[in-house]
Design a protein around this motif. Structure first.
Motif: not given
Lengths: 362, 184
Positions: A315, A318, B87, B90-95, B97, B117
């Motif tokens: 993203s 990220q 939670l 958070t494995l896929d995007v930032d906090d 998001e 994404k």
């Protein structure tokens, strides 16, 4: 929870992350090959070594580890691992630091086909020709010059302090490179120190940087050429240009020339007595110095990150995290990487978008 | 357009803030407009833009006036159910998001995002999505905004947020027509 008898609740994990100042995702990383690498453990002093609590340094080590981990993850996503061109570790046991440094620097320059001239893009060289991951990150502990760590999963990794001037960063980077070549399995944090009796391995790292960045033969030849071409004696301006060419500080260059008897002993002391300020003189000469505090991430790392973002693997948040930048700066970087100006059939210059993941070789 | 809760994620906040008309844009959104606390804590910037030497200087995205007036609500969560979804994300995007996604799922909200994404992940969870262009286009449309003001808002997005809608965005042709094809 502390005993490992129950899984933490979501609210507890969120509080834990807030208290530790870390992202929640750090506690939930999926199992990957790099999981067993723990920089904090690698950097821990030997049982008999002095250990001091330093929160800023711990945070710098954590950021270094995070960047290396992200780098390996990006490579894994792209299916493109970093080629390692590592020599066997050089054995310098029982050899005096100065002699060992000259031998290793000369051997490495020969191995890399560098000749005896100045090194242009040191960071590109370390990554592309050696296979090291080299970052410049603004460290909270300003006394840290650099760090080096090696693990099978990450390979050799170097971080230098982006709060230091570019010439100091290069010096630190080469010092860490010297450690990689000789003491690969010993993680090290290099602290700026004014001690008059440095340890043998610190003397080696310093001498290696000197010989690797300013090889005797090339430097001597260049000085002779300047002297022959000039109608006036070797000047302060010549000295600054030379330091800039070799990417070292004026002080380091002066000391090197003194050491090689190309300048008289005590020249640097006399210059400082005259009030010479290298940074001011560099500006007057129009010689550029990279801005201190600006992170420098490997170009390949940036390309992999942007590629992953464009492919929907990351993203924007990220991507910004991984590039240590704000979102708008990241958008500018993407634009720079993916947009070219080219003439149309009408002769008008127009923008075209590049696909970074487009294969260009069968 | 949503009638319930609209959550703005960071990339949309930056884009709409860049118009210099964020407050005007948000007024036209029916229902509550909110951001999650993690988004409000992120230090984000836009470029100053313009023709001066300081065009590339950074201006902070300051939402204080809008949050103080209640036009923009800041949401957080201590709900175990929401935090479990958070939670997961958070494995896929930032906090920021991830929290936006979690609250949207749990509270049946719409999310305004331009992130590819995030859109993919949210669409998979049946979360309604809007984009910056949807919000700005709707504002222009409903207020009958003069063409030059529309153009300036879009130019501000482009210059200050360094953002342009994708070529396949439904409002791309409106964007190009408004800015002017020759002005690239």
């Amino acid at each position: 929870m502390e005993n490992g008898k129950r899984r933490p609740r979501a609210t507890e994990l969120v509080k834990l992350a807030a208290l530790s100042g870390r992202a929640v995702g750090d506690f939930l990383l999926p199992e990957v090959a790099t999981d067993h690498v723990d920089f904090a453990a690698l950097f821990r002093p030997a049982p008999n070594g002095r250990s001091t609590v330093n929160a800023a340094r711990d945070e710098d080590i954590r950021q270094f580890e995070q960047l290396c981990r992200w780098y390996v993850e990006l490579e894994s996503l792209a299916g493109a691992s970093l080629a390692r061109r590592y020599p066997e570790p050089y054995d310098i046991a029982d050899t005096p630091a100065e002699r060992a440094a000259l031998a290793v620097a000369t051997a490495e320059r020969n191995r890399l086909g560098l000749g005896d001239g100045p090194i242009g893009d040191l960071w590109d060289l370390l990554e592309t020709d050696v296979g090291l991951r080299a970052f410049a990150i603004p460290m909270r502990d300003r006394r840290i010059a650099g760090m080096f760590v090696y693990s099978e999963a990450f390979g050799g990794c170097i971080a230098v302090n982006a709060n230091h001037p570019e010439d100091r960063r290069r010096w630190s980077g080469v010092q860490e490179y010297g450690r990689f070549l000789t003491m690969r399995h010993r993680a090290e944090v290099t602290i700026l120190s004014a001690t008059k009796r440095p340890k043998e391995r610190e003397r080696f790292a310093d001498a290696f940087a000197r010989h690797f960045l300013m090889p005797i033969a090339g430097l001597t030849r260049r000085i002779d050429a300047i002297r022959r071409a000039n109608e006036t004696p070797f000047t302060l301006g010549d000295l600054w240009q030379l330091a800039n060419l070799y990417g070292v500080s004026v002080q380091a260059m002066t000391w090197r020339l003194e050491e090689l008897r190309l300048l008289s002993i005590g020249t640097w002391d006399r210059l400082t007595e005259f009030g010479v300020q290298p940074s001011q003189a560099k500006r007057l000469l129009g010689l550029t110095a990279s801005e201190s505090g600006t992170p420098h991430l490997p170009t390949r790392y940036q390309v992999l990150a942007v590629q992953s973002y464009l492919g929907g693997g990351l993203s924007e948040g990220q991507l910004a995290e991984r590039l240590l930048a704000d979102r708008v700066s990241v958008r500018e970087l993407i634009h720079q990487m993916t947009t070219v100006e080219q003439p149309t059939e009408d002769g008008i210059w127009a923008q075209a978008t590049l696909d970074l993941s487009q294969p260009i070789m069968a | 357009m949503t009638t319930g809760l609209l959550l703005l994620d960071s990339c949309t906040v930056i884009n709409v803030f860049a118009t210099r008309r964020m407050s005007d844009v948000l007024i036209m959104v029916p229902g509550t407009v909110a951001i999650v606390d993690r988004v409000s804590r992120e230090s984000q910037f836009v470029r100053r833009a313009g023709s001066g030497d300081d065009a590339d200087e950074r201006d902070p995205v300051d939402l204080t006036a809008m949050t103080a007036s209640g036009q923009l609500t800041v949401l957080s969560s201590t709900n175990e159910g929401e935090l479990l979804i958070y939670l997961d994300f958070t494995l896929d995007v930032d906090d920021g998001e991830a929290m936006t996604a979690a609250l949207a799922i749990h509270r049946n909200a719409t999310v305004a995002t331009d992130d590819r994404k995030a859109i993919r992940l949210l669409v998979a969870r049946a979360v309604p999505i809007l984009s910056t262009q949807d919000l700005v286009h709707d504002w222009c449309d409903r207020t009958n905004l003069p063409r030059d003001e529309q153009r300036q808002a879009l130019l501000n997005i482009r210059e200050r947020a360094r953002y342009e809608p994708r070529l396949d965005h439904p409002h791309r042709s409106w964007w190009e027509a408004t800015i002017g094809a020759g002005d690239r």
